[in-house]
Design an enzyme around this catalytic site. Structure first.
Site, PDB file in Angstrom:
ATOM      1  N   HIS A   6       0.819  -1.228   0.000  1.00  0.00           N
ATOM      2  CA  HIS A   6       0.000   0.000   0.000  1.00  0.00           C
ATOM      3  C   HIS A   6       0.846   1.267   0.000  1.00  0.00           C
ATOM      4  CE1 HIS A   6      -2.685  -3.070   1.706  1.00  0.00           C
ATOM      5  NE2 HIS A   6      -3.628  -2.428   1.060  1.00  0.00           N
ATOM      6  N   GLU A  80       3.251  -1.955   7.384  1.00  0.00           N
ATOM      7  CA  GLU A  80       4.202  -1.989   6.265  1.00  0.00           C
ATOM      8  C   GLU A  80       5.503  -1.261   6.613  1.00  0.00           C
ATOM      9  OE1 GLU A  80       2.066  -1.012   2.638  1.00  0.00           O
ATOM     10  OE2 GLU A  80       0.720  -2.730   2.915  1.00  0.00           O
ATOM     11  N   ARG A 168     -21.103  14.601  17.954  1.00  0.00           N
ATOM     12  CA  ARG A 168     -21.388  15.804  17.162  1.00  0.00           C
ATOM     13  C   ARG A 168     -22.820  15.723  16.636  1.00  0.00           C
ATOM     14  NH1 ARG A 168     -15.718  16.091  15.764  1.00  0.00           N
ATOM     15  NH2 ARG A 168     -15.109  18.263  16.033  1.00  0.00           N
ATOM     16  N   ARG A 223     -14.240  22.066  21.795  1.00  0.00           N
ATOM     17  CA  ARG A 223     -15.635  21.630  21.634  1.00  0.00           C
ATOM     18  C   ARG A 223     -16.558  22.233  22.695  1.00  0.00           C
ATOM     19  NH1 ARG A 223     -16.503  16.709  19.547  1.00  0.00           N
ATOM     20  NH2 ARG A 223     -18.674  17.387  19.550  1.00  0.00           N
TER      21      ARG A 223
HETATM   22  N1  URA Z   1     -10.007  15.625  14.508  1.00  0.00           N
HETATM   23  C1  URA Z   1     -10.967  14.961  15.213  1.00  0.00           C
HETATM   24  O1  URA Z   1     -11.045  13.739  15.164  1.00  0.00           O
HETATM   25  N2  URA Z   1     -11.817  15.693  15.954  1.00  0.00           N
HETATM   26  C2  URA Z   1     -11.779  17.035  16.010  1.00  0.00           C
HETATM   27  O2  URA Z   1     -12.612  17.636  16.689  1.00  0.00           O
HETATM   28  C3  URA Z   1     -10.784  17.702  15.263  1.00  0.00           C
HETATM   29  C4  URA Z   1      -9.889  16.967  14.524  1.00  0.00           C
END
Ligand code: URA
Length: 253
Positions: A6, A80, A168, A223
């Site tokens: 790959h 790999e 989310r 977040r």
């Molecule tokens: N990557 C992720 O997995 N989550 C985020 O909130 C930002 C980048």
């Protein structure tokens, strides 16, 4: 000489490099290699999500290989590269912080990861810990200190999905299954620092192979405040990550 299926690299291509920096994004491979101070070989290979370059920093050859997003594609790259003789693996990524004290632009150096993914269970049962290697955590911390970048060390949540697994709601359906509803605040209460999508598999695979790994991520969003990263922060984070990762890689034995 055998070319890995790959990543399309052979042992000869990597010139004895023992350390690989692993961004997810092929677009970050050159940005990372560019920050090194020695000679560079761009476009060593490019197949699917796996783009690679070879660079040198303080006389150490350092391989940079993108892994794509998520644990399954990262596992292929690690398998790999290990077959070609790579011994140290540093994931270089972006992340969403979940602790309010962590700011966009900060670095997170992961010490251990929650295994909210399926790939690592193909290598070791869930009871097996996903821990970073002490030597690599130390090298990353020393590099972040030297660069004077703000950093945090601690536990990362590795999720197989960007949307539901990271709770989310700005997704197609806006639905998060019961298992993950409330999970972000739960991880925050338990002290986890951030979400990303590759580290736990990296740590488990390298541990069972007897190899070393670590992760440095740049915070592109907190977040607790927003879901939308700012482009300027992403650029700043990419530059910082590249510097920390190249410096740390050059210090490994
Ligand atoms: N990557 C992720 O997995 N989550 C985020 O909130 C930002 C980048």
């Amino acid at each position: 000489m055998k070319t890995a299926y790959h990543i399309k690299l052979s042992a000869k291509d990597i010139s004895g490099a023992k350390t690989a920096l692993l961004p997810g994004d092929p677009g970050r491979v050159e940005k990372i290699a560019k920050t090194s101070q020695g000679k560079k070989i761009w476009n060593l290979s490019f197949n699917r999500e796996y783009k690679s370059a070879l660079c040198e920093h303080l006389d150490k050859p350092i391989l940079v290989v993108s892994t794509g997003i998520g644990c399954p594609s990262l596992a292929i790259a690690v398998e790999e590269l290990a077959q070609l003789g790579v011994e140290n693996f540093i994931r270089v990524g972006t992340t969403g912080a979940i602790q309010t004290r962590i700011k966009p632009g900060d670095m997170i150096i992961t010490t251990a990861a929650v295994r909210l993914e399926g790939t690592s269970e193909h290598y070791a049962p869930l009871a097996f810990p996903a821990v970073a290697s002490y030597e690599i955590v130390t090298a990353l911390v020393e590099a972040a200190k030297k660069m004077k970048f703000s950093y945090h060390t601690g536990i990362t949540v590795t999720s197989d999905t960007f949307y539901p697994g990271q709770e989310r709601y700005d997704s197609f359906t806006g639905h998060v299954i019961r298992e993950y509803r409330g999970s972000l605040s739960e991880w925050r209460k338990l002290g986890a620092l951030n979400y990303e999508m590759e580290s736990s598999a990296l740590f488990v695979i390298t541990s069972v192979f007897g190899l070393k790994s670590g992760t440095v991520c740049g915070v592109i969003v907190n977040r607790a405040k927003t879901e939308k990263p700012d482009d300027k922060i992403i650029q700043r984070v990419e530059m910082r990550l590249a510097k920390v990762a190249v410096e740390a890689a050059s210090k490994l034995k």
